[in-house]
Design a protein around this motif. Structure first.
Motif, mmCIF file in Angstrom:
data_model
loop_
_atom_site.group_PDB
_atom_site.id
_atom_site.type_symbol
_atom_site.label_atom_id
_atom_site.label_comp_id
_atom_site.label_asym_id
_atom_site.label_seq_id
_atom_site.Cartn_x
_atom_site.Cartn_y
_atom_site.Cartn_z
ATOM 1 N N SER A 192 2.525 1.575 -3.411
ATOM 2 C CA SER A 192 1.561 1.915 -4.452
ATOM 3 C C SER A 192 1.168 3.386 -4.418
ATOM 4 C CB SER A 192 0.301 1.052 -4.314
ATOM 5 O OG SER A 192 0.603 -0.309 -4.505
ATOM 6 N N PHE A 193 0.864 3.881 -3.228
ATOM 7 C CA PHE A 193 0.298 5.226 -3.135
ATOM 8 C C PHE A 193 1.340 6.328 -2.945
ATOM 9 C CE2 PHE A 193 -3.445 2.665 -2.460
ATOM 10 C CZ PHE A 193 -4.422 3.391 -3.137
ATOM 11 N N LYS A 194 2.505 5.986 -2.426
ATOM 12 C CA LYS A 194 3.521 7.014 -2.180
ATOM 13 C C LYS A 194 4.634 7.031 -3.219
ATOM 14 C CE LYS A 194 1.550 8.315 1.657
ATOM 15 N NZ LYS A 194 0.854 9.632 1.728
ATOM 16 N N HIS B 189 0.834 -1.199 0.000
ATOM 17 C CA HIS B 189 0.000 0.000 0.000
ATOM 18 C C HIS B 189 0.874 1.257 0.000
ATOM 19 C CE1 HIS B 189 -2.912 3.016 1.485
ATOM 20 N NE2 HIS B 189 -3.824 2.240 0.922
ATOM 21 N N GLN C 157 -1.613 7.677 -10.734
ATOM 22 C CA GLN C 157 -2.436 7.710 -9.523
ATOM 23 C C GLN C 157 -3.748 6.977 -9.776
ATOM 24 O OE1 GLN C 157 -1.527 9.081 -6.524
ATOM 25 N NE2 GLN C 157 -3.418 8.285 -5.614
ATOM 26 N N GLU D 5 -7.019 -0.707 -6.249
ATOM 27 C CA GLU D 5 -7.643 -0.745 -4.924
ATOM 28 C C GLU D 5 -9.142 -1.004 -5.013
ATOM 29 O OE1 GLU D 5 -6.961 -0.429 -0.698
ATOM 30 O OE2 GLU D 5 -5.624 -0.605 -2.437
ATOM 31 N N VAL E 292 -3.202 3.141 -9.780
ATOM 32 C CA VAL E 292 -3.102 2.626 -8.408
ATOM 33 C C VAL E 292 -4.484 2.547 -7.768
ATOM 34 C CG1 VAL E 292 -2.245 3.153 -6.099
ATOM 35 C CG2 VAL E 292 -0.724 3.372 -8.064
ATOM 36 N N GLU E 293 -5.273 3.587 -7.919
ATOM 37 C CA GLU E 293 -6.608 3.615 -7.316
ATOM 38 C C GLU E 293 -7.515 2.557 -7.944
ATOM 39 O OE1 GLU E 293 -8.029 7.610 -7.636
ATOM 40 O OE2 GLU E 293 -6.516 8.418 -6.265
#
Length: 248
Positions: A184-186, A181, A203, A210, A206-207
């Motif tokens: 993926s997000f940072k 996580h 971005q 999720e 990645v979303e």
């Protein structure tokens, strides 16, 4: 009347708008899509795809539809499986991705053994019972109506045909999940910004991972489409999973 909505990453958008929004993302990343996949996964996506094809059970002479196959990486791997008598139809909703795949397949010497067709997975341009096998790698999560896409796969498959989906899924280790996580997000959006000058597209990617259904939910969607003997194989601790089902 209430407007129907769906997810575009974490955002809610009108259902009718998602196709165009996804199209903009993949037009933006098409030229560097495979390079970005290498950087994002450390090259592991290539191992996942090789395993996906190697365990597909696709036969010599088969007609295979590779959905969301734009850049041609799965199609290239399928060539030894289908032999010179087989054929791969590369289907993708995005013409920029198909252009990349078409050039790549020609350069690899596969002229006459493949065809690139722009299509929507929710409304496949094929007759019932006409395709031997369907593959889809890292594309289902971008489809607006995933159940409809699976329904269409079932419709066009021949009896005894097989549908296979390789897709990001849900990590089954709490420790790995936290690390994944964070990465993926940072980290990944920053890689997108650095390499492709496009943080927003990555971005979204990645979303979209999720928001994708977990393994058991997707299995039930395969079954709802009419597919039988459905199952899945987790790879890399559930970061991705291979789902399959048969039309009996």
């Amino acid at each position: 009347m209430t407007e129907e909505t769906t997810h575009f990453g974490f955002k809610k958008v009108a259902t009718e708008e998602k196709e165009a929004l996804v199209g903009e993302v993949f037009t933006a990343v098409a030229a560097k899509y495979d390079l970005m996949n290498d950087m994002m996964s450390g090259g592991v996506h290539r191992l996942w795809k090789r395993h996906f094809v190697a365990t597909s059970g696709i036969h010599q002479g088969d007609l295979v539809l590779d959905l969301a196959g734009g850049t041609g990486d799965i199609a290239k791997l399928l060539m030894p499986q289908i032999g010179k008598q087989g054929k791969v139809i590369i289907g993708d909703i995005n013409q920029a991705m198909l252009d990349v795949g078409n050039d790549r397949m020609i350069d690899a010497g596969f002229m006459g053994r493949f065809e690139c067709i722009q299509m929507n997975a929710e409304k496949l341009p094929f007759e019932d019972n006409s395709i031997d096998a369907i593959t889809m790698a890292f594309g289902l999560r971008n489809v607006t109506n995933k159940q409809q896409a699976l329904n269409e796969m079932y419709r066009v498959l021949k009896p005894s045909g097989k549908a296979m989906v390789l897709e990001f899924s849900k990590v089954n280790s709490s420790v790995l999940k936290k690390l994944y996580h964070f990465y993926s997000f940072k980290i990944l959006p920053e890689i997108g910004h650095f390499v492709a000058n496009d943080r927003d597209s990555y971005q979204y990617l990645v979303e979209s991972i999720e928001q994708h259904p977990d393994q058991e939910t997707l299995k039930s969607m395969f079954e709802r489409a009419g597919l039988e003997m459905c199952g899945y194989e987790n790879l890399s601790g559930g970061i991705v999973a291979i789902h399959q089902g048969y039309k009996l």
